[in-house]
Design a protein around this motif. Structure first.
Motif, mmCIF file in Angstrom:
data_model
loop_
_atom_site.group_PDB
_atom_site.id
_atom_site.type_symbol
_atom_site.label_atom_id
_atom_site.label_comp_id
_atom_site.label_asym_id
_atom_site.label_seq_id
_atom_site.Cartn_x
_atom_site.Cartn_y
_atom_site.Cartn_z
ATOM 1 N N LYS A 1 36.083 43.910 33.376
ATOM 2 C CA LYS A 1 36.490 43.486 34.723
ATOM 3 C C LYS A 1 35.214 42.607 35.342
ATOM 4 C CE LYS A 1 36.549 46.771 38.108
ATOM 5 N NZ LYS A 1 37.677 46.496 38.888
ATOM 6 N N ARG B 1 32.491 43.720 36.210
ATOM 7 C CA ARG B 1 32.097 44.461 37.144
ATOM 8 C C ARG B 1 30.270 44.460 37.278
ATOM 9 N NH1 ARG B 1 34.630 48.714 40.173
ATOM 10 N NH2 ARG B 1 33.526 50.644 40.487
ATOM 11 N N SER C 1 39.412 50.310 39.971
ATOM 12 C CA SER C 1 40.837 49.546 39.843
ATOM 13 C C SER C 1 40.758 48.581 38.841
ATOM 14 C CB SER C 1 40.811 48.842 41.300
ATOM 15 O OG SER C 1 39.600 48.163 41.667
ATOM 16 N N ASN D 1 41.325 45.542 38.104
ATOM 17 C CA ASN D 1 41.167 43.979 38.555
ATOM 18 C C ASN D 1 40.017 43.457 38.040
ATOM 19 O OD1 ASN D 1 40.682 46.060 40.959
ATOM 20 N ND2 ASN D 1 39.376 44.140 41.191
HETATM 21 MG MG MG Z 1 37.769 48.098 43.035
#
Ligand code: MG
Ligand code: AMP
Length: 209
Positions: free
Chosen positions: A58, A60, A144, A146
């Motif tokens: 991700k 992230r 999530s 994405n």
């Molecule tokens: Mg999210």
């Protein structure tokens, strides 16, 4: 990596495909799956290396902790300090888009909680997610599905284009009913809504009055 895509519907679950996805999770892999809010990108919450793959895929930031996704056979008391406020809300919202934050009890890999002393978890309502988590038999850490900064996906289409070749499996269960992320409530001290989401925070707080 060769990413397997499995298509199914909530009322027509392909159990054999979910068994394959659960195998990938048990082997330390990552699986994208539908929930009633948005698609999640999941890994075994007890496997730090597997959860690190979620952050890499991700892109992230490591300071953003992951939400654990549970099914009813998985007891949150195995990793969190549950309290009366939790039991009250769990009775009112047994499954659905409400995420509880509680003190961390047992040790989870620090990557999951971003090194914090609390843990976030919820019980998805989506039938595919429930069956998948039950077959895994462990909490599934899943933000999530994405790339960080992009919109959370409501269908498998952006998940397939962003993560093909990067994750093990994608469960395409069609459109997510709600399309908005879960509401997050902290029950660590005084109840506080940390993120407004699919259930109005005021409604959740009213349950605790
Ligand atoms: Mg999210
Ligand atoms: P996402 O599923 O991508 O929306 O990300 C999960 C959200 O849950 C992020 O906004 C995290 O900051 C939040 N979150 C996860 N764990 C915790 C926690 N222990 N305390 C507060 N927020 C959390």
């Amino acid at each position: 990596m060769n990413t397997s895509v499995y298509r199914m519907q909530n009322d027509k679950i392909d159990r054999a495909a979910l068994v394959e996805c659960a195998k990938a999770i048990k082997n330390g892999g990552t699986v994208a799956f539908p929930t009633e809010t948005v698609y999640g990108l999941g890994a075994n919450a007890f496997d730090g290396d597997a959860c690190a793959k979620i952050f890499a895929a991700k892109r992230r930031p490591p300071e953003k902790a992951l939400i654990l996704h549970l099914a009813d056979g998985i007891d949150p008391a195995s990793f969190a300090v549950v309290n009366d406020a939790y039991y009250k809300l769990k009775a009112a919202y047994p499954i659905g888009p409400l995420t509880f934050v509680l003190p961390l009890k047992a040790k989870l890999p620090s990557v999951v909680t971003a090194g914090g002393t609390t843990v976030a978890f919820r019980f998805p309502e989506n039938a595919i997610a429930r069956e998948f988590i039950n077959l895994c038999g462990m909490p599934i850490a899943a933000p999530s599905a994405n790339i960080s900064g992009k919109e959370p996906p409501k269908t498998a289409v952006p998940v397939i284009s962003d993560f093909s070749g990067i994750i093990d499996c994608i469960i395409d269960g069609g459109e997510c009913g709600i399309g908005t992320p879960s509401t997050i409530i902290s029950l660590v001290g005084e109840p506080v809504i940390l993120r407004e989401g699919a259930i109005p925070g005021s409604e959740v707080l009213r349950c605790l009055k």
